[in-house]
Design a protein around this motif. Sequence first.
Motif, short mmCIF file in Angstrom:
data_model
loop_
_atom_site.label_atom_id
_atom_site.label_comp_id
_atom_site.label_asym_id
_atom_site.label_seq_id
_atom_site.Cartn_x
_atom_site.Cartn_y
_atom_site.Cartn_z
N ASP A 443 9.13 -0.99 -8.42
CA ASP A 443 9.73 -2.22 -7.93
C ASP A 443 9.24 -2.47 -6.51
N GLU A 444 9.61 -3.63 -5.96
CA GLU A 444 9.13 -4.01 -4.63
C GLU A 444 9.63 -3.07 -3.54
N ASP A 445 10.83 -2.53 -3.75
CA ASP A 445 11.43 -1.66 -2.74
C ASP A 445 10.56 -0.44 -2.49
N GLY A 446 10.08 0.17 -3.56
CA GLY A 446 9.17 1.30 -3.44
C GLY A 446 9.83 2.60 -3.07
N HIS A 447 11.18 2.63 -2.96
CA HIS A 447 11.88 3.84 -2.56
C HIS A 447 12.68 4.41 -3.73
N PRO A 467 0.16 -0.73 -4.05
CA PRO A 467 1.50 -0.91 -4.61
C PRO A 467 2.25 -2.11 -4.03
N ALA A 468 1.64 -2.82 -3.09
CA ALA A 468 2.31 -3.97 -2.47
C ALA A 468 1.38 -5.16 -2.40
N CYS A 469 0.69 -5.44 -3.49
CA CYS A 469 -0.24 -6.56 -3.55
C CYS A 469 0.54 -7.88 -3.60
N THR A 470 0.09 -8.85 -2.82
CA THR A 470 0.77 -10.15 -2.78
C THR A 470 0.06 -11.22 -3.61
N ALA A 471 -0.98 -10.85 -4.31
CA ALA A 471 -1.75 -11.83 -5.10
C ALA A 471 -1.12 -12.05 -6.47
N LYS A 472 -0.51 -13.21 -6.66
CA LYS A 472 0.01 -13.65 -7.94
C LYS A 472 0.98 -12.66 -8.60
N PRO A 473 2.02 -12.22 -7.91
CA PRO A 473 3.00 -11.36 -8.59
C PRO A 473 3.74 -12.13 -9.67
N HIS A 474 4.09 -11.46 -10.76
CA HIS A 474 4.82 -12.12 -11.85
C HIS A 474 6.19 -12.57 -11.38
N GLY A 476 9.08 -11.86 -7.78
CA GLY A 476 9.21 -11.28 -6.45
C GLY A 476 8.03 -11.61 -5.56
N LYS A 477 7.89 -10.85 -4.49
CA LYS A 477 6.85 -11.11 -3.50
C LYS A 477 5.62 -10.24 -3.68
N THR A 478 5.75 -9.08 -4.33
CA THR A 478 4.61 -8.17 -4.48
C THR A 478 4.51 -7.65 -5.90
N CYS A 479 3.36 -7.07 -6.19
CA CYS A 479 3.12 -6.42 -7.47
C CYS A 479 2.19 -5.24 -7.24
N MET A 480 1.88 -4.51 -8.29
CA MET A 480 0.96 -3.39 -8.17
C MET A 480 -0.42 -3.82 -8.68
#
Length: 511
Positions: A443-447, A467-474, A476-480
């Motif tokens: 998830d975005e939290d990563g913790h 793990p925090a890519c901002t390109a076209k996440p399905h 939220g703000k980030t994806c992997m």
Amino acid sequence: MASSHSSLSIAFLRSISVIAMLTHSLAAPVDVKVATEAGSARLLRNGEPYFVKGVGGDASLEALARAGGNSFRTWGDEKLDGQLAAAQKLGLTVTAGIWLGQVRQGFDWTDAASLERQMAHVRATVEKHKDSPALLIWALGNEMEDPTGSNAAVWLAIDSLARMVKQIDPHHPVMTVIAEIGGQKVQNIHKFCPDIDIIGINSYAGAPSLPERYQKAGGTKPYIVTEFGPPGIWEVKKNGIGAYTEPSSTEKAEIYRRVYNSAIVGSKLCLGSYAFLWGQKQEATSTWFSMFLKDGTRLAPVDAIEDLWSGKPPADRCPAISSMKLEGADTVDPGATVTLTLQATDPENDPMKAEWIVQRDAGEFGSGGDNEQAPPTFPKAILSADLKGAKIVMPGEPGLYRIFAIVRDDHGGGATANEPIRVKGDAAPAASRKAALPLIVYDEDGHDLPYAPAGWMGDAKAIKLDPACTAKPHTGKTCMRCDFTAATGWGGVVWQSPANDWGDRPGGFNL
């Protein structure tokens, strides 16, 4: 009408061009140089002495500026656009890290194709960001060398990169970052890397003696302590129950002070430092290197750093833990009740609250700062708990556990300590831990995720995992995002629990 529209379009485009040229001219680089004289060195930014008072990590940059810091470092360049912009807004500078392949992860420093791809990436990064006014230093790699630093191919390739960087950007010095200074690292950088201006040194338990050891190793280049903090688990012996003993946050603050006064301001060749870790990270424990808690609560090392940078402590200081003790033996039967006592104070007598956490110890740890998953916690094990202590029923499953005490005041300050306890018996097999649903792998939290991407296979050097890519996440703000950069072959990453488990270690989940 057609002719009129055409004229308007041309005029509009000319306006855009003028604005673009003006914008580009505003992004002028600030000249940074290294000046050396008679065995001493200084960093000059825009002609003025600049001593680096920095951190590494992703906690608040506003808090860094308020504390008197002037810089932060990155390990990679994936987010440099936003990091440089944020730094410039706050009057901070950035040592921009460019990640290089690591020997321990299988990168072959003699493979021409891999070196060519790496050089192309470095070139593109430097060309893109070289004019940022917030840029301070280029940092090529982080702990990419072999343990003894004897592989000349690594240093020759790094010097080629440094030479290229300086040709593209003559306004900023180039550094490479190593893990401590053992073996032939210092000697070989001096021998094979004339284009490296600064040596970045990550040093923990050995940091207080760094100036003396660096001189004995023949070091004459300026250096920056690019990571420092409490001793790492690789530098600490296990105690009688097989656990690593972690200092309290109060004790860690004194470690930061000792290192800063001896290795950083105590050396004529040191240009400054980056404290580790300005943020929170699960590495050995969730608090081992963390200068903040997950919720943003600052710990005593933050206060110590502010005092060292500014010459005065913050107006409201963190609570202090003077003692956390286990009454009785540190090896108990399954289901045994244990009692712990706690002594905590607040310098301003602010009201405090205590949080207690029972957690299975990780047991097996990653290396080189690799991601680690947080072990499970047992909230129902806590019978009673307050600022004076806690009574806890230990879990029935044999193994090693840690009991954490977290004290918070009402001004955003905190203190932490933990005590390891072993429950008698053989460690349970993986199938005994039932997974709770929903089982979130990413998830975005990563913790506090159950699995860690620790098992790198095949051509690992060609894998890039963000793990925090901002390109076209399905959502939220980030994806992997995972890229395989080689033209042939294969590579893969296994999410493991515990980290580096290939089926031969206790732990994991019954799915």
